[in-house]
Design a protein around this motif. Structure first.
Motif, PDB file in Angstrom:
ATOM      1  N   LEU A  83       0.866  -1.259   0.029  1.00  0.00           N
ATOM      2  CA  LEU A  83       0.066  -0.046  -0.068  1.00  0.00           C
ATOM      3  C   LEU A  83       0.853   1.255   0.033  1.00  0.00           C
ATOM      4  CD1 LEU A  83      -2.981   0.851   0.082  1.00  0.00           C
ATOM      5  CD2 LEU A  83      -2.976   0.846   2.849  1.00  0.00           C
ATOM      6  N   PHE A  84       1.983   1.300   0.730  1.00  0.00           N
ATOM      7  CA  PHE A  84       2.702   2.376   0.910  1.00  0.00           C
ATOM      8  C   PHE A  84       4.014   2.583  -0.036  1.00  0.00           C
ATOM      9  CE2 PHE A  84      -0.198   2.428   4.758  1.00  0.00           C
ATOM     10  CZ  PHE A  84      -0.429   3.931   4.590  1.00  0.00           C
ATOM     11  N   VAL A  85       4.155   1.451  -0.501  1.00  0.00           N
ATOM     12  CA  VAL A  85       5.409   1.564  -1.423  1.00  0.00           C
ATOM     13  C   VAL A  85       4.903   1.386  -2.846  1.00  0.00           C
ATOM     14  CG1 VAL A  85       7.715   0.482  -2.187  1.00  0.00           C
ATOM     15  CG2 VAL A  85       7.021   0.768   0.124  1.00  0.00           C
ATOM     16  N   ALA A  86       4.250   0.536  -3.322  1.00  0.00           N
ATOM     17  CA  ALA A  86       3.869   0.259  -4.681  1.00  0.00           C
ATOM     18  C   ALA A  86       2.731   1.016  -4.847  1.00  0.00           C
ATOM     19  CB  ALA A  86       3.740  -1.484  -4.887  1.00  0.00           C
ATOM     20  N   PHE A  87       1.507   0.895  -4.040  1.00  0.00           N
ATOM     21  CA  PHE A  87       0.383   1.355  -4.716  1.00  0.00           C
ATOM     22  C   PHE A  87       0.203   2.796  -5.135  1.00  0.00           C
ATOM     23  CE2 PHE A  87      -4.077   3.136  -3.570  1.00  0.00           C
ATOM     24  CZ  PHE A  87      -4.860   2.056  -4.250  1.00  0.00           C
ATOM     25  N   ARG A  88       1.238   3.465  -4.447  1.00  0.00           N
ATOM     26  CA  ARG A  88       1.290   5.122  -4.742  1.00  0.00           C
ATOM     27  C   ARG A  88       2.385   5.369  -5.941  1.00  0.00           C
ATOM     28  NH1 ARG A  88       0.883   7.712   1.184  1.00  0.00           N
ATOM     29  NH2 ARG A  88      -0.993   6.729   1.814  1.00  0.00           N
ATOM     30  N   HIS A  89       3.218   4.173  -6.565  1.00  0.00           N
ATOM     31  CA  HIS A  89       4.139   4.540  -7.535  1.00  0.00           C
ATOM     32  C   HIS A  89       3.387   4.405  -8.878  1.00  0.00           C
ATOM     33  CE1 HIS A  89       7.968   3.571  -9.543  1.00  0.00           C
ATOM     34  NE2 HIS A  89       8.588   3.908  -8.327  1.00  0.00           N
ATOM     35  N   SER A  90       4.350   5.512  -9.652  1.00  0.00           N
ATOM     36  CA  SER A  90       3.795   5.563 -10.947  1.00  0.00           C
ATOM     37  C   SER A  90       3.998   4.519 -11.897  1.00  0.00           C
ATOM     38  CB  SER A  90       4.694   6.849 -11.456  1.00  0.00           C
ATOM     39  OG  SER A  90       6.087   6.482 -11.481  1.00  0.00           O
ATOM     40  N   ASP A  91       4.758   3.248 -11.716  1.00  0.00           N
ATOM     41  CA  ASP A  91       4.751   2.074 -12.277  1.00  0.00           C
ATOM     42  C   ASP A  91       3.603   1.241 -12.138  1.00  0.00           C
ATOM     43  OD1 ASP A  91       7.170   2.686 -13.440  1.00  0.00           O
ATOM     44  OD2 ASP A  91       8.442   1.796 -12.062  1.00  0.00           O
ATOM     45  N   PHE A  92       2.691   1.587 -11.188  1.00  0.00           N
ATOM     46  CA  PHE A  92       1.734   0.796 -10.886  1.00  0.00           C
ATOM     47  C   PHE A  92       0.474   1.460 -11.667  1.00  0.00           C
ATOM     48  CE2 PHE A  92      -0.819  -1.668  -6.945  1.00  0.00           C
ATOM     49  CZ  PHE A  92      -1.924  -1.886  -8.125  1.00  0.00           C
ATOM     50  N   ASP A  93       0.304   1.121 -12.958  1.00  0.00           N
ATOM     51  CA  ASP A  93      -0.374   1.803 -13.819  1.00  0.00           C
ATOM     52  C   ASP A  93      -1.651   0.960 -14.520  1.00  0.00           C
ATOM     53  OD1 ASP A  93       1.268   0.735 -15.409  1.00  0.00           O
ATOM     54  OD2 ASP A  93       2.021   2.447 -16.425  1.00  0.00           O
ATOM     55  N   HIS A  94      -1.778  -0.348 -14.149  1.00  0.00           N
ATOM     56  CA  HIS A  94      -2.554  -1.111 -14.685  1.00  0.00           C
ATOM     57  C   HIS A  94      -3.071  -2.132 -13.479  1.00  0.00           C
ATOM     58  CE1 HIS A  94      -0.343  -0.224 -18.214  1.00  0.00           C
ATOM     59  NE2 HIS A  94      -1.543  -0.100 -18.979  1.00  0.00           N
ATOM     60  N   HIS A  95      -4.111  -2.634 -13.768  1.00  0.00           N
ATOM     61  CA  HIS A  95      -4.808  -3.476 -12.663  1.00  0.00           C
ATOM     62  C   HIS A  95      -3.859  -4.762 -12.403  1.00  0.00           C
ATOM     63  CE1 HIS A  95      -9.003  -5.819 -11.187  1.00  0.00           C
ATOM     64  NE2 HIS A  95      -7.780  -5.741 -10.224  1.00  0.00           N
ATOM     65  N   TYR A  96      -3.348  -5.300 -13.516  1.00  0.00           N
ATOM     66  CA  TYR A  96      -2.587  -6.343 -13.301  1.00  0.00           C
ATOM     67  C   TYR A  96      -1.453  -6.249 -12.592  1.00  0.00           C
ATOM     68  CZ  TYR A  96      -0.525 -10.769 -14.469  1.00  0.00           C
ATOM     69  OH  TYR A  96       0.068 -12.243 -14.450  1.00  0.00           O
ATOM     70  N   ASP A  97      -0.940  -5.037 -12.413  1.00  0.00           N
ATOM     71  CA  ASP A  97       0.418  -4.594 -11.722  1.00  0.00           C
ATOM     72  C   ASP A  97       0.240  -4.966 -10.312  1.00  0.00           C
ATOM     73  OD1 ASP A  97       1.219  -3.700 -14.307  1.00  0.00           O
ATOM     74  OD2 ASP A  97       0.947  -1.468 -13.734  1.00  0.00           O
ATOM     75  N   GLY A  98      -0.774  -4.856  -9.555  1.00  0.00           N
ATOM     76  CA  GLY A  98      -1.063  -5.072  -8.439  1.00  0.00           C
ATOM     77  C   GLY A  98      -0.711  -6.552  -8.148  1.00  0.00           C
ATOM     78  N   ILE A  99      -1.455  -7.406  -9.232  1.00  0.00           N
ATOM     79  CA  ILE A  99      -0.911  -8.884  -9.073  1.00  0.00           C
ATOM     80  C   ILE A  99       0.779  -8.944  -8.894  1.00  0.00           C
ATOM     81  CG2 ILE A  99      -0.819 -11.169 -10.160  1.00  0.00           C
ATOM     82  CD1 ILE A  99      -3.802 -10.341 -10.951  1.00  0.00           C
ATOM     83  N   ILE A 100       1.452  -8.519  -9.764  1.00  0.00           N
ATOM     84  CA  ILE A 100       2.832  -8.428  -9.907  1.00  0.00           C
ATOM     85  C   ILE A 100       3.651  -8.290  -8.794  1.00  0.00           C
ATOM     86  CG2 ILE A 100       4.948  -7.863 -11.233  1.00  0.00           C
ATOM     87  CD1 ILE A 100       3.118  -7.637 -13.625  1.00  0.00           C
ATOM     88  N   TYR A 101       3.250  -6.967  -8.117  1.00  0.00           N
ATOM     89  CA  TYR A 101       4.015  -6.522  -6.892  1.00  0.00           C
ATOM     90  C   TYR A 101       3.434  -7.452  -5.770  1.00  0.00           C
ATOM     91  CZ  TYR A 101       4.903  -2.616 -10.081  1.00  0.00           C
ATOM     92  OH  TYR A 101       5.394  -1.886 -11.215  1.00  0.00           O
ATOM     93  N   GLY A 102       2.138  -7.964  -5.641  1.00  0.00           N
ATOM     94  CA  GLY A 102       1.708  -8.792  -4.669  1.00  0.00           C
ATOM     95  C   GLY A 102       2.552 -10.158  -4.506  1.00  0.00           C
ATOM     96  N   VAL A 103       2.730 -10.568  -5.863  1.00  0.00           N
ATOM     97  CA  VAL A 103       3.471 -11.789  -5.808  1.00  0.00           C
ATOM     98  C   VAL A 103       4.897 -11.574  -5.404  1.00  0.00           C
ATOM     99  CG1 VAL A 103       4.204 -13.821  -7.458  1.00  0.00           C
ATOM    100  CG2 VAL A 103       1.840 -12.820  -7.333  1.00  0.00           C
ATOM    101  N   ALA A 104       5.481 -10.648  -5.791  1.00  0.00           N
ATOM    102  CA  ALA A 104       6.968 -10.256  -5.901  1.00  0.00           C
ATOM    103  C   ALA A 104       7.314 -10.374  -4.348  1.00  0.00           C
ATOM    104  CB  ALA A 104       7.181  -8.812  -6.390  1.00  0.00           C
ATOM    105  N   ILE A 105       6.404  -9.526  -3.465  1.00  0.00           N
ATOM    106  CA  ILE A 105       6.813  -9.368  -2.044  1.00  0.00           C
ATOM    107  C   ILE A 105       6.459 -10.824  -1.198  1.00  0.00           C
ATOM    108  CG2 ILE A 105       4.483  -8.461  -1.338  1.00  0.00           C
ATOM    109  CD1 ILE A 105       5.861  -6.648   0.500  1.00  0.00           C
ATOM    110  N   SER A 106       5.412 -11.566  -1.748  1.00  0.00           N
ATOM    111  CA  SER A 106       5.286 -12.608  -1.203  1.00  0.00           C
ATOM    112  C   SER A 106       6.343 -13.693  -1.359  1.00  0.00           C
ATOM    113  CB  SER A 106       3.727 -13.131  -1.744  1.00  0.00           C
ATOM    114  OG  SER A 106       2.750 -12.254  -1.513  1.00  0.00           O
ATOM    115  N   LEU A 107       6.813 -13.665  -2.577  1.00  0.00           N
ATOM    116  CA  LEU A 107       7.718 -14.724  -2.784  1.00  0.00           C
ATOM    117  C   LEU A 107       9.136 -14.297  -2.211  1.00  0.00           C
ATOM    118  CD1 LEU A 107       7.051 -15.506  -6.784  1.00  0.00           C
ATOM    119  CD2 LEU A 107       6.842 -16.978  -4.690  1.00  0.00           C
ATOM    120  N   GLY A 108       9.253 -12.920  -1.990  1.00  0.00           N
ATOM    121  CA  GLY A 108      10.503 -12.457  -1.352  1.00  0.00           C
ATOM    122  C   GLY A 108      10.613 -13.067  -0.074  1.00  0.00           C
ATOM    123  N   PHE A 109       9.421 -13.217   0.849  1.00  0.00           N
ATOM    124  CA  PHE A 109       9.209 -13.584   2.041  1.00  0.00           C
ATOM    125  C   PHE A 109       9.134 -15.011   2.020  1.00  0.00           C
ATOM    126  CE2 PHE A 109       6.898 -15.295   5.728  1.00  0.00           C
ATOM    127  CZ  PHE A 109       7.222 -14.382   6.697  1.00  0.00           C
TER     128      PHE A 109
END
Length: 219
Positions: A83-109
């Motif tokens: 919410l506070f890093v990806a959501f407000r970022h200019s690269d988050f410009d399509h609906h699908y981008d939320g999935i990419i960033y959600g999976v990225a942080i989850s897979l890092g963990f």
């Protein structure tokens, strides 16, 4: 080296699949990498908090441990940083981008968690870890990211979507952990159908998010 490869390979495979499943222009890598690194770093404070609660004897019944120390704690931190890093970022410009960033942080963990488990228990459990814990984290990330994407591009139900982006992954993660805890040796009989349903939901969310792009292109 073999153990590290076995620990990291599932995350690389899933992340590649999610990344390449986007039907329009591929997402720039820097923010994806940043979210993955945040997921990696998150492991250590979360493990410390879990250890502290365990030492003090708080939330140690199967339900409370699964809900508070697994589902809520882990998914809340993922949601917070998305919410506070990806959501407000200019690269988050399509609906699908939320999935990419959600999976990225989850897979890092999940990657760091997987490395720790494999070093502790041996490479023999690598396949089970890939099929269940690693992929479940990714699927929770798909669902969280889908609703964050919906929140960003919805004019009327943004607050509700943000809430759903947290509460559904928390509930699913808690249920997953509870089944593992309660059923012990027979956990696979409960988790296998759960994972099949979860994959079905995740793949559907991917299709719906891609269709959102197609609608925008037709306008």
């Amino acid at each position: 080296m073999a153990l590290m490869t076995a620990a990291i390979a599932p995350a690389v495979a899933i992340m590649t699949f999610i990344y390449l499943s986007k039907r329009i222009e591929l997402e720039p890598l820097p923010l994806i990498i940043r979210m993955f690194i945040i997921g990696v770093i998150m492991v250590f404070p979360i493990m410390f908090i879990q250890y502290a609660f365990e030492t003090e004897g708080f939330f140690q019944t199967p339900f409370l441990k699964s809900f508070f120390l697994a589902g809520l704690l882990e998914e809340f931190f993922k949601w917070f940083f998305l919410l506070f890093v990806a959501f407000r970022h200019s690269d988050f410009d399509h609906h699908y981008d939320g999935i990419i960033y959600g999976v990225a942080i989850s897979l890092g963990f999940a990657t760091v968690e997987n490395i720790i488990y494999l070093f502790s228990n041996g490479i023999e459990i690598a396949l089970l870890r890939a099929i269940f814990p690693v992929s479940s984290h990714a699927l929770f990330g798909i669902i969280m990211g889908f609703y964050l994407g919906k929140a960003k591009f919805s004019n009327s139900s943004s607050a509700l979507c943000l809430f759903v982006a947290l509460i559904i992954p928390v509930s699913l993660h808690s249920f997953y952990d509870l089944v593992i805890t309660v059923f012990d040796q027979s956990w696979i009989y409960g988790i296998l159908p759960f994972m099949l349903v979860l994959w079905g939901i995740g793949l559907r969310k991917i299709r719906v998010a891609n269709k959102h792009h197609e609608k925008l292109l037709k306008q």
